[in-house]
Scaffold this active site. Structure first.
Site, mmCIF file in Angstrom:
data_model
loop_
_atom_site.group_PDB
_atom_site.id
_atom_site.type_symbol
_atom_site.label_atom_id
_atom_site.label_comp_id
_atom_site.label_asym_id
_atom_site.label_seq_id
_atom_site.Cartn_x
_atom_site.Cartn_y
_atom_site.Cartn_z
ATOM 1 N N ARG A 38 29.669 -7.865 -28.037
ATOM 2 C CA ARG A 38 28.545 -7.561 -27.144
ATOM 3 C C ARG A 38 27.795 -8.823 -26.706
ATOM 4 N NH1 ARG A 38 25.797 -1.952 -29.512
ATOM 5 N NH2 ARG A 38 27.694 -0.683 -29.392
ATOM 6 N N ASP A 147 10.984 3.912 -25.602
ATOM 7 C CA ASP A 147 12.189 3.316 -26.177
ATOM 8 C C ASP A 147 12.010 1.804 -26.146
ATOM 9 O OD1 ASP A 147 15.154 4.539 -26.857
ATOM 10 O OD2 ASP A 147 15.240 2.420 -26.274
#
Length: 280
Positions: A38, A147
């Site tokens: 990633r 979030d």
């Protein structure tokens, strides 16, 4: 995996320490391969040659400001769906809301979807409470959805989802609260504006000090604590209790547990807890 540089043990340790300090997320050696893959995309995007250079950039003032949200997206897994844990939604509409209406007639019900990911949870709850409001005309509510990831918050605000993602919703809800794409070949739906307007999205990092303008009557914080170690879990639950009214409810994930945490909560149903009043 060809071409992806190998992360050294010292780089993994340093990254893990930074991630834990800033995000509260524990990075174990088992996550090394995932991090390499990633973060390699971030190295390429920034023109960096190694994870060490990436760490140096993260520690800079600009890196902390600009890159930290990108790192957050790399280390979190945003798994969610509509009508997730249907029994929780049923407990909300069959138990929590009737109790609230009986005890606080005319007052606005405040719900917080903490760790809302791409929006499926708060939109589901908005639909469920809209249905309840039709049967109880004096009932009103607000939803705060937060979030840590800006990327998923942008997806949530777009409110566009593949058709198969909404298969679990009742047919009546789909007809009432979802809009089909004009291009039927795309198989996309968008949450109707009257539901989108009910949800206020905001970025929030649980590891930073935060305050809400008003205490919440119910908090959904499901499958968030799984990222944290036990000490951080206890700190998070304490923070949630501090913004929950006495008698209010906390919903957590079924794989999570509050056993052993010294918090003013009693269990009312599987993964559902109620905030104790001071006298309790």
């Amino acid at each position: 995996m060809s071409g992806i540089p190998t992360m050294t043990e010292s780089e993994l340790t340093a990254l893990g320490k930074l991630i834990y300090q800033e995000l509260g997320i524990v990075v174990t050696p088992a996550k090394k391969t995932m991090l390499e893959a990633r973060l390699y995309r971030r190295l390429r995007a920034l023109g960096l040659r190694s994870y060490g250079e990436y760490l140096d950039y993260l520690r800079s003032v600009r890196g902390m400001e600009v890159e930290m949200p990108q790192l957050t997206s790399c280390v979190t897994t945003n798994t969610t769906c509509f009508l997730r844990e249907a029994q929780h939604v049923a407990f909300l509409t069959d138990t929590v809301l009737p109790e609230f209406v009986a005890a606080h007639p005319g007052e606005t019900f405040r719900l917080w979807s903490a760790g809302c990911s791409s929006g499926e949870e708060p939109y589901t709850l908005a639909m469920a409470m809209s249905e309840f409001a039709e049967r109880h005309p004096r009932f009103s509510f607000t939803i705060l959805a937060t979030d840590i990831s800006n990327r998923v918050l942008e997806e949530a605000q777009r409110a566009v989802y593949p058709m198969e993602d909404v298969d679990c919703l009742p047919l009546a809800w789909k007809r009432k609260y979802l809009l089909r794409s004009k291009d039927r070949s795309r198989n996309l739906v968008r949450v109707a504006p009257e539901i989108r307007r009910l949800v206020q999205f905001r970025r929030l990092n649980f590891m930073e000090p935060f305050a809400l303008r008003e205490l919440m009557h119910t908090i959904f914080c499901r499958n968030v604590m799984i990222y944290f170690d036990r000490a951080t879990q206890g700190q998070l639950v304490a923070k949630l209790c501090n913004v929950l009214v006495p008698g209010g409810y906390l919903f957590i994930g079924h794989s999570e547990s509050l056993t052993g945490h010294d918090v003013p909560l009693r269990q009312r149903a599987p993964a559902v807890y109620q905030r104790l009043a001071a006298k309790d």
